[in-house]
Design a protein around this motif. Structure first.
Motif, short mmCIF file in Angstrom:
data_model
loop_
_atom_site.label_atom_id
_atom_site.label_comp_id
_atom_site.label_asym_id
_atom_site.label_seq_id
_atom_site.Cartn_x
_atom_site.Cartn_y
_atom_site.Cartn_z
N ILE A 29 0.72 -1.21 0.40
CA ILE A 29 0.11 -0.19 -0.13
C ILE A 29 0.77 1.36 0.29
O ILE A 29 0.69 2.10 -1.02
CB ILE A 29 -0.78 0.07 1.08
CG1 ILE A 29 -2.12 -1.16 1.19
CG2 ILE A 29 -1.86 1.62 1.41
CD1 ILE A 29 -3.18 -1.21 2.07
N GLY A 30 2.17 1.15 0.73
CA GLY A 30 2.98 2.94 1.23
C GLY A 30 3.38 2.52 -0.32
O GLY A 30 3.71 4.03 -1.05
N GLU A 31 3.86 1.67 -0.90
CA GLU A 31 4.84 1.09 -2.11
C GLU A 31 3.87 2.50 -3.81
O GLU A 31 3.92 3.31 -4.32
CB GLU A 31 5.45 0.30 -3.15
CG GLU A 31 6.12 -0.27 -1.88
CD GLU A 31 7.03 -1.58 -2.44
OE1 GLU A 31 6.21 -2.42 -3.26
OE2 GLU A 31 7.81 -2.13 -1.63
N ARG A 32 2.88 1.70 -3.10
CA ARG A 32 1.70 2.68 -4.94
C ARG A 32 1.13 3.95 -4.05
O ARG A 32 0.54 4.72 -5.15
CB ARG A 32 0.49 1.74 -4.33
CG ARG A 32 0.72 0.24 -4.78
CD ARG A 32 -1.13 -0.73 -5.08
NE ARG A 32 -0.36 -1.95 -5.73
CZ ARG A 32 -1.44 -3.08 -5.90
NH1 ARG A 32 -2.52 -2.26 -5.39
NH2 ARG A 32 -1.05 -3.87 -6.40
N ALA A 33 1.66 3.86 -2.72
CA ALA A 33 0.96 5.25 -2.85
C ALA A 33 1.97 6.27 -2.53
O ALA A 33 2.04 7.72 -3.47
CB ALA A 33 1.25 5.73 -1.30
N GLN A 34 3.46 6.14 -3.05
CA GLN A 34 4.22 6.11 -2.68
C GLN A 34 4.45 6.85 -4.67
O GLN A 34 5.09 7.74 -5.12
CB GLN A 34 5.68 6.27 -2.19
CG GLN A 34 6.97 7.03 -2.42
CD GLN A 34 8.60 6.27 -2.36
OE1 GLN A 34 8.10 5.19 -1.67
NE2 GLN A 34 9.12 6.64 -1.58
N SER A 35 4.66 5.79 -4.98
CA SER A 35 4.70 5.88 -6.54
C SER A 35 3.15 6.91 -7.15
O SER A 35 3.50 7.10 -8.33
CB SER A 35 4.68 4.30 -7.30
OG SER A 35 3.47 3.72 -7.66
N ALA A 36 2.83 6.93 -7.01
CA ALA A 36 1.18 7.08 -6.78
C ALA A 36 1.38 9.46 -6.51
O ALA A 36 0.70 9.91 -7.22
CB ALA A 36 0.03 7.04 -6.38
N ALA A 37 2.17 9.60 -5.90
CA ALA A 37 2.21 10.72 -5.49
C ALA A 37 3.18 11.28 -6.55
O ALA A 37 4.15 11.08 -7.04
CB ALA A 37 2.83 10.97 -4.06
N PRO A 38 2.54 13.10 -6.69
CA PRO A 38 3.07 13.67 -7.41
C PRO A 38 5.15 13.96 -6.95
O PRO A 38 5.00 14.16 -5.94
CB PRO A 38 2.54 14.77 -7.72
CG PRO A 38 1.79 14.86 -6.16
CD PRO A 38 1.73 13.50 -5.95
N LYS A 39 5.78 14.06 -7.81
CA LYS A 39 7.54 14.08 -7.42
C LYS A 39 7.74 15.30 -7.52
O LYS A 39 7.32 16.08 -8.58
CB LYS A 39 8.32 13.45 -8.71
CG LYS A 39 7.90 11.93 -9.75
CD LYS A 39 8.66 11.20 -8.71
CE LYS A 39 8.29 9.86 -8.95
NZ LYS A 39 8.98 8.76 -8.78
N ALA A 40 7.78 15.83 -6.51
CA ALA A 40 8.55 17.00 -6.58
C ALA A 40 9.60 17.64 -6.89
O ALA A 40 11.11 17.48 -6.86
CB ALA A 40 8.33 17.61 -4.97
#
Length: 71
Positions: free
Chosen positions: A60-71
């Motif tokens: 779940i964390g991996e998917r949330a991190q990959s879906a988050a916009p890159k800063a």
């Protein structure tokens, strides 16, 4: 019951992962309750459930991190 394989977890949808996490937490609670009352026979199942919870939360964390916009 054997531990859940990581490939099986990765194949699930986010809704299935959340449902699986909820089921595992309920099972963990029931196992802790059984241990406290002296009714638990399979002590190793507590460890398996705890690790399965960690696996699900990791995906779940991996998917949330990959879906988050890159800063």
């Amino acid at each position: 019951m054997a531990a859940t394989k990581i490939g099986d977890i990765r194949a699930k949808t986010p809704d299935e992962l959340n449902t699986m996490l909820l089921d595992l937490r309920k099972e963990q609670f029931n196992l802790r309750f059984q241990r406290a009352t002296g009714q638990l026979e399979a002590l190793s199942r507590i460890k398996q459930v705890r690790r399965d919870i960690a696996r699900v939360k990791t995906i779940i964390g991996e998917r949330a991190q990959s879906a988050a916009p890159k800063a």
